[in-house]
Design an enzyme around this catalytic site. Structure first.
Site, mmCIF file in Angstrom:
data_model
loop_
_atom_site.group_PDB
_atom_site.id
_atom_site.type_symbol
_atom_site.label_atom_id
_atom_site.label_comp_id
_atom_site.label_asym_id
_atom_site.label_seq_id
_atom_site.Cartn_x
_atom_site.Cartn_y
_atom_site.Cartn_z
ATOM 1 N N LYS A 66 -5.075 56.551 -91.111
ATOM 2 C CA LYS A 66 -3.681 56.418 -91.571
ATOM 3 C C LYS A 66 -3.539 56.641 -93.089
ATOM 4 C CE LYS A 66 -2.115 53.513 -87.785
ATOM 5 N NZ LYS A 66 -1.546 52.239 -87.353
ATOM 6 N N ASP A 102 5.166 51.954 -87.688
ATOM 7 C CA ASP A 102 4.612 50.654 -87.272
ATOM 8 C C ASP A 102 5.531 49.506 -87.689
ATOM 9 O OD1 ASP A 102 2.333 51.569 -85.990
ATOM 10 O OD2 ASP A 102 1.042 51.375 -87.756
HETATM 11 P P1 NAP Z 1 -8.187 48.717 -90.161
HETATM 12 O O1 NAP Z 1 -7.495 49.563 -91.153
HETATM 13 O O2 NAP Z 1 -9.571 49.041 -89.719
HETATM 14 O O3 NAP Z 1 -8.176 47.214 -90.759
HETATM 15 C C1 NAP Z 1 -8.808 46.165 -90.070
HETATM 16 C C2 NAP Z 1 -8.381 44.834 -90.668
HETATM 17 O O4 NAP Z 1 -8.947 43.787 -89.870
HETATM 18 C C3 NAP Z 1 -8.871 44.603 -92.101
HETATM 19 O O5 NAP Z 1 -7.916 43.828 -92.784
HETATM 20 C C4 NAP Z 1 -10.163 43.788 -91.860
HETATM 21 O O6 NAP Z 1 -10.508 42.975 -92.953
HETATM 22 C C5 NAP Z 1 -9.720 42.923 -90.700
HETATM 23 N N1 NAP Z 1 -10.832 42.398 -89.905
HETATM 24 C C6 NAP Z 1 -11.617 43.084 -89.029
HETATM 25 N N2 NAP Z 1 -12.490 42.252 -88.429
HETATM 26 C C7 NAP Z 1 -12.240 41.002 -88.923
HETATM 27 C C8 NAP Z 1 -12.789 39.721 -88.679
HETATM 28 N N3 NAP Z 1 -13.808 39.539 -87.816
HETATM 29 N N4 NAP Z 1 -12.288 38.657 -89.353
HETATM 30 C C9 NAP Z 1 -11.268 38.829 -90.234
HETATM 31 N N5 NAP Z 1 -10.705 40.018 -90.509
HETATM 32 C C10 NAP Z 1 -11.177 41.098 -89.841
HETATM 33 O O7 NAP Z 1 -7.347 48.617 -88.804
HETATM 34 P P2 NAP Z 1 -5.749 48.671 -88.676
HETATM 35 O O8 NAP Z 1 -5.294 50.066 -88.547
HETATM 36 O O9 NAP Z 1 -5.176 47.846 -89.773
HETATM 37 O O10 NAP Z 1 -5.525 47.987 -87.261
HETATM 38 C C11 NAP Z 1 -5.704 46.589 -87.085
HETATM 39 C C12 NAP Z 1 -5.434 46.234 -85.626
HETATM 40 O O11 NAP Z 1 -4.056 46.411 -85.331
HETATM 41 C C13 NAP Z 1 -6.208 47.132 -84.646
HETATM 42 O O12 NAP Z 1 -6.750 46.305 -83.649
HETATM 43 C C14 NAP Z 1 -5.145 48.036 -84.064
HETATM 44 O O13 NAP Z 1 -5.436 48.409 -82.737
HETATM 45 C C15 NAP Z 1 -3.916 47.140 -84.114
HETATM 46 N N6 NAP Z 1 -2.667 47.910 -84.211
HETATM 47 C C16 NAP Z 1 -1.762 47.755 -83.202
HETATM 48 C C17 NAP Z 1 -0.566 48.435 -83.270
HETATM 49 C C18 NAP Z 1 0.449 48.239 -82.183
HETATM 50 O O14 NAP Z 1 1.349 49.073 -82.067
HETATM 51 N N7 NAP Z 1 0.364 47.178 -81.408
HETATM 52 C C19 NAP Z 1 -0.281 49.308 -84.327
HETATM 53 C C20 NAP Z 1 -1.236 49.440 -85.350
HETATM 54 C C21 NAP Z 1 -2.432 48.730 -85.261
HETATM 55 P P3 NAP Z 1 -11.383 43.584 -94.183
HETATM 56 O O15 NAP Z 1 -10.404 44.316 -95.068
HETATM 57 O O16 NAP Z 1 -11.948 42.374 -94.804
HETATM 58 O O17 NAP Z 1 -12.422 44.491 -93.561
#
Ligand code: NAP
Length: 268
Positions: A66, A102
Site C-alpha cells: 500500500k 479503507d
Molecule cells: P501491515 O502494514 O503489515 O502492519 C501490521 C501491523 O500489525 C503493524 O502495526 C504491526 O506492528 C502490527 N503487528 C503485527 N503483529 C503484531 C503483534 N503480534 N503484536 C502487536 N502488533 C502486531 O498490515 P496492514 O496492511 O496494516 O494490515 C493489518 C491487518 O488489517 C491485516 O490483518 C489485514 O488483513 C487487515 N485489514 C483488513 C481490512 C478489511 O477490509 N477488513 C483492510 C485492510 C487491512 P509493528 O509496526 O510493530 O510491526
C-alpha cells in the site's frame, strides 16, 4: 474485451475481493472481470506496469504494497494524500490515480451497518501499518473527540500520530486509560496473537473492532470478556470494496444483501 481489474498483493491467494467484485458486477450489470495477482516482493511496480500495459483498468492493493502504491501513483486523491497509502489504483494509458477506500469502508461499517455514532467518542487505534494509516483521517472526519495510536514499534506510532496531530503511545502506557471504541488494525490476530492491551482499555459497553475478518481473534475474545461489543472486519472489507467499485465504475453497489450472505456463510 471485458474491462479488467484485480487485487495485487503478496500473499494474495486468500483474498475474497474477486468474489465480492464479481457479485457487485453481477448485481449492477457491469461487464468486467476481476482477478488475483501475486507480485514478487521486489516487483510491485513492474507487475502493475505490465497489467496497465495490457489494458488493465484498475487494481486493489493489499499487504505489503500500500505504501509502494502511494509512491507509484502519479496523482493521489485527497484521502490518499492524507493517508499516504493507496489501496485503489485507477489505470489508463496516460494516467495512474491512487485512492484510499479503507477509511470510508471502516467508518461506513461502524456507522451504517453496526449503527454506532462515532461523534464525540474516544477511540484507540492499535497498529500503524498500511491499514491503520488508511483510516485515521476518516475517523477524525467522522467526529471522534480523541484518537490515540498505539503500536508495538513506537517510532511508527509516533510518525502516524504526528502526521494527523493526534497522540501516540506504546501498549504498556495504556494502563489507566479507557476508550469508547478500540479498533485493532494490527495483523496479530492472523497469528492467533493480540497486542498487549489491558482489559481496562474498554469502557463499559465499549465497541471493539478487529479489521481481521473470519476469525474469532484473541482480541475479540478479550474484548467480549471485558464487556465490549465485538465485531470483525468483514463489513469493512465489503464497504471498502464497494467504494473502490464506485471509484472505478461510477456505480454504487448495495452492500447489505451481500454482507448478510457472507455472514451467514452462503457461497457467493
Ligand atoms: P501491515 O502494514 O503489515 O502492519 C501490521 C501491523 O500489525 C503493524 O502495526 C504491526 O506492528 C502490527 N503487528 C503485527 N503483529 C503484531 C503483534 N503480534 N503484536 C502487536 N502488533 C502486531 O498490515 P496492514 O496492511 O496494516 O494490515 C493489518 C491487518 O488489517 C491485516 O490483518 C489485514 O488483513 C487487515 N485489514 C483488513 C481490512 C478489511 O477490509 N477488513 C483492510 C485492510 C487491512 P509493528 O509496526 O510493530 O510491526
Amino acid at each position: 474485451m471485458r474491462d479488467r481489474y484485480a487485487v495485487v498483493g503478496n500473499p494474495v491467494a486468500h483474498s475474497r475481493s474477486p468474489q465480492i467484485h464479481a457479485e457487485f458486477a453481477r448485481a449492477t450489470g457491469q461487464d468486467l472481470e476481476y482477478g488475483l495477482i501475486e507480485a514478487p516482493l521486489d516487483g510491485f511496480e513492474r507487475t502493475v506496469e505490465e497489467f496497465r500495459r495490457q489494458g488493465g483498468k484498475g487494481l486493489n492493493v493489499t499487504v505489503p504494497f500500500k505504501e509502494a502504491a502511494f509512491r507509484y501513483c502519479r496523482k493521489a486523491s485527497r484521502r490518499a494524500q492524507a493517508a499516504q497509502v493507496v489501496n485503489t489504483l485507477v489505470l489508463s494509458a496516460s494516467e495512474v490515480l491512487g485512492d484510499t477506500t479503507d477509511g470510508i469502508g471502516l467508518v461506513t461499517d461502524l456507522t451504517r451497518n453496526i449503527g454506532f455514532d462515532l461523534g464525540g467518542k474516544k477511540l484507540l487505534l492499535m497498529g500503524a501499518g498500511g491499514a491503520a494509516q488508511g483510516v485515521v483521517q476518516a475517523l477524525l472526519d467522522a467526529g471522534v473527540s480523541q484518537l490515540m495510536v498505539a503500536n508495538r514499534t513506537m517510532s511508527r506510532a509516533l510518525a502516524l500520530a504526528a502526521r494527523h496531530g493526534v497522540e501516540a503511545c506504546g501498549y504498556e502506557e495504556l494502563q489507566g486509560r479507557s476508550f469508547d471504541v478500540v479498533v485493532n488494525a494490527t495483523s496479530a490476530g492472523l497469528a492467533s496473537d493480540a497486542p498487549g492491551l489491558p482489559d481496562s482499555a474498554f469502557k463499559p459497553g465499549a465497541l471493539a473492532y478487529d479489521m481481521v475478518y473470519g476469525l474469532d481473534t484473541p482480541f475479540l475474545v478479550q474484548a467480549r470478556a471485558a464487556g465490549a461489543r465485538a465485531f470483525d472486519g468483514l463489513g469493512m472489507l465489503v464497504e471498502q470494496a464497494a467504494e473502490s467499485f464506485f471509484v472505478w465504475r461510477g456505480v454504487r453497489p448495495d452492500t447489505r444483501a451481500l454482507l448478510a450472505r457472507l455472514r451467514s456463510g452462503q457461497a457467493l
